[in-house]
Design a protein around this motif. Sequence first.
Motif, PDB file in Angstrom:
ATOM      1  N   THR A 114       0.844  -1.200   0.000  1.00 29.71           N
ATOM      2  CA  THR A 114       0.000   0.000   0.000  1.00 29.71           C
ATOM      3  C   THR A 114       0.876   1.246   0.000  1.00 29.71           C
ATOM      4  O   THR A 114       0.605   2.224  -0.698  1.00 29.71           O
ATOM      5  CB  THR A 114      -0.938  -0.005   1.231  1.00 29.71           C
ATOM      6  OG1 THR A 114      -1.835  -1.101   1.093  1.00 29.71           O
ATOM      7  CG2 THR A 114      -1.719   1.286   1.354  1.00 29.71           C
ATOM      8  N   ASP A 154      -5.090  -1.479  -5.393  1.00 31.69           N
ATOM      9  CA  ASP A 154      -4.616  -2.042  -4.136  1.00 31.69           C
ATOM     10  C   ASP A 154      -5.640  -3.042  -3.584  1.00 31.69           C
ATOM     11  O   ASP A 154      -6.636  -2.658  -2.996  1.00 31.69           O
ATOM     12  CB  ASP A 154      -4.374  -0.901  -3.132  1.00 31.69           C
ATOM     13  CG  ASP A 154      -3.554  -1.354  -1.926  1.00 31.69           C
ATOM     14  OD1 ASP A 154      -3.273  -2.574  -1.810  1.00 31.69           O
ATOM     15  OD2 ASP A 154      -3.209  -0.487  -1.099  1.00 31.69           O
ATOM     16  N   GLU A 155      -5.391  -4.300  -3.818  1.00 34.81           N
ATOM     17  CA  GLU A 155      -6.273  -5.384  -3.366  1.00 34.81           C
ATOM     18  C   GLU A 155      -7.738  -5.170  -3.736  1.00 34.81           C
ATOM     19  O   GLU A 155      -8.599  -5.109  -2.856  1.00 34.81           O
ATOM     20  CB  GLU A 155      -6.138  -5.580  -1.847  1.00 34.81           C
ATOM     21  CG  GLU A 155      -4.737  -5.969  -1.432  1.00 34.81           C
ATOM     22  CD  GLU A 155      -4.674  -6.498   0.005  1.00 34.81           C
ATOM     23  OE1 GLU A 155      -5.692  -7.034   0.476  1.00 34.81           O
ATOM     24  OE2 GLU A 155      -3.615  -6.372   0.626  1.00 34.81           O
ATOM     25  N   GLN A 205      -7.153   0.588  -1.005  1.00 33.47           N
ATOM     26  CA  GLN A 205      -7.463  -0.694  -0.378  1.00 33.47           C
ATOM     27  C   GLN A 205      -8.713  -0.538   0.506  1.00 33.47           C
ATOM     28  O   GLN A 205      -9.608  -1.365   0.461  1.00 33.47           O
ATOM     29  CB  GLN A 205      -6.270  -1.155   0.466  1.00 33.47           C
ATOM     30  CG  GLN A 205      -6.451  -2.514   1.116  1.00 33.47           C
ATOM     31  CD  GLN A 205      -5.169  -2.987   1.821  1.00 33.47           C
ATOM     32  OE1 GLN A 205      -4.113  -2.368   1.724  1.00 33.47           O
ATOM     33  NE2 GLN A 205      -5.269  -4.095   2.523  1.00 33.47           N
TER      34      GLN A 205
HETATM   35 MG   LIG Z   1      -2.053  -2.855   1.865  1.00 36.84          MG
END
Ligand SMILES: [Mg+2]
Lengths: 410, 247
Positions: B45, B162-163, B89
């Motif tokens: 991140t 991010d994810e 995220q």
């Molecule tokens: Mg992360």
Amino acid sequence: MLNKNMAEAARKALSKPAPYGPDVDLSKYDVLNPRRIEPTEILEQERVRDASGRLGFTPEMVRKAGYVQVNEAYLASALVESLRKQGVVVMSTAEALRKLDIAREVAWTLIRPDTDKYVATAYLYGKEQGYFIYVPPGVKVRTPIYTCLLITRGMTAQLLHNIIYVADGAEANVVTGCSIAGLHAEALHIGVSEFFVGKDAKLTFAMIHAWSKGAVVRPRTAVKVAEGGRYVSYYMIYSAVHSLQSYPKVTLGRNASTSLYSIISGEGEGIYDVGSSATLAGPGSSAEIISRNLAKGKSRVVARAEIVGESGPSKGHIECMGLILSDTAYISTVPLLDSKNPEATLTHEAAIGKIGEDQLTYLMSKGFSEEEARALIIRGFLSVEAPDLPPQVKLSVDRVTELISSKGHG
Amino acid sequence: MSNEVLRVEDADIYVAGKKILRKVNLSVGAGELHIVMGPNASGKTTLLSAIAGVEPYEVKSGKVMLAGEDITNYPLHKRVEKGLVLAYQNPPSFKGVKVSEILKWLRRKFGLDSSFTESLAEILDIHKLLGRDLFSGMSGGERKRLETYLTLSIMPKVALLDEPDSGVDLDSVGRILEAIKLALKHSVSVVLVTHSTHMLNLVRPLTNTVHLIFKGHLVFSGLYDEVVPLVIKRGFEGAAKVLRGWS
Ligand SMILES: [Mg+2]
Ligand SMILES: Nc1ncnc2c1ncn2[C@@H]1O[C@H](COP(=O)(O)OP(=O)(O)OP(=O)(O)O)[C@@H](O)[C@H]1O
């Protein structure tokens, strides 16, 4: 025309300060004699356009307004034929008191002339300027009735007495804009308002204020809602002011309900002491008081709210939110729940904070500039769901919300 | 690489004044898919956010180049205008700010390609969310789909995701994959952080490069088959050791 006893009491109250807000010396303002004016005289004045424009009222809206007051001059325009035929009345309060029993019957029954020096002054010197609106039983007036109260002359004392009477089963939407020409003008506005909502009747009242750095504003409002009636008010102020203090009181009968919204945007060095109070006097009644308070510059905002549970079952909720936009601003929320009945369910929530950095950063990560992100967050903060507002009124409210949020810096 | 759009050069990467990654080098070509892997708290991140310019993450020494332009010192929203966008995220929730409002604003600002955004909205099943307050009360999957949508809709040069698939059900992982495919087809470069083997399996044929982050370094950048099977077999530490002779 003044009632002897009331006048006597009012005279004694001329130096009686209000319990809230700074005390103001009223002697320096000019009280002018009321007069009727012609539409052209009003609409062509640049200062009138300036003042009404600040409310987001177009010249068209002012032209169609049911009642326009500029300083001491007023204009009650002819209602559309269909409304007049149904018995709807919009006229100056002075005229109504001369002509109509109903006006004489209800005037000064909700607010006593000796309440404080502001009401006393309006009673004694106001000569019953202001608007009187009457909607007969069962008549539903869906299009908003606009009223416009403007000050264009410095040092004016605008003293008004407004009455709205929505009879049993009737419905009305009233929008009142109050404004002043010039951002620095000094003036006094005292508006005494008595509203009557009949059995199963409904009144939606939206009030928008745009004042100036020198404006002293003391509205005094009381509303009585009969069995099964509903009163919705939506109040917005988004200008500088010297000081504003008001604390409208709504009394609810059996199964009556009210929603009271206020959107306060404080700026400059203004003092904004604004509240709403509801008394659950009849069983089955309910009240919600919702306020959003924004403070910029060196403004001081006091957001009061009070619900009194006198009978039950009944329900009341207060939601009071504050957003501080500068280091020198101040917000205080004063929610008060007062229960005299175990069947009254009263709740409140209050929170004061600043704009969240994480929210700002997030929006900027999607391409908003800091200023744009602020504006969006402020607009979000200010936008409360008010399902009762008629679409046209919602438009005015949205326009003002836009104005407030676009100047979102401390 | 002639069609390089994003280049990170010798970047030391910090969060809130704390050094998380040192001397990171990275190069992404147009329309490429890159995957960033690494254990929790390794700095994925941090890496993506610093490249995007999201505070308190920052690139302290070294450079970030976007399409040949040095954007290291550009403010956040300027990077977005240049075509570099991060999908959070965990995006924050907003009260009173409607999804539709954000979209209206994005459309006005970036002049969105409507056939692209409509396909994307269809794929990510966004329509039901338009009237909602931004991220308020949304389920994990709804958040991810919406954040992916908002990020890709402006058709950036580089999307940092991010994810986007964590906490998302199998169907929705499929939707997010389709969205990534559509973006790649429109020459959007995608840098994807993921922990899920399901997602990893799905993106295998599309992936150009996999980057492995471990103990403060980007320890290896290489082909999918060089990295992913090794990580699955030996874990991050094992893979890092093999690939970099880590000890
Ligand atoms: Mg992360
Ligand atoms: N705002 C912050 N202030 C201080 N430390 C931070 C901050 N943000 C992240 N960190 C720290 O930086 C390190 C890297 O965090 P980062 O969020 O980049 O990890 P990650 O690889 O994305 O992990 P995950 O897989 O759990 O998402 C962690 O030790 C984390 O606690």
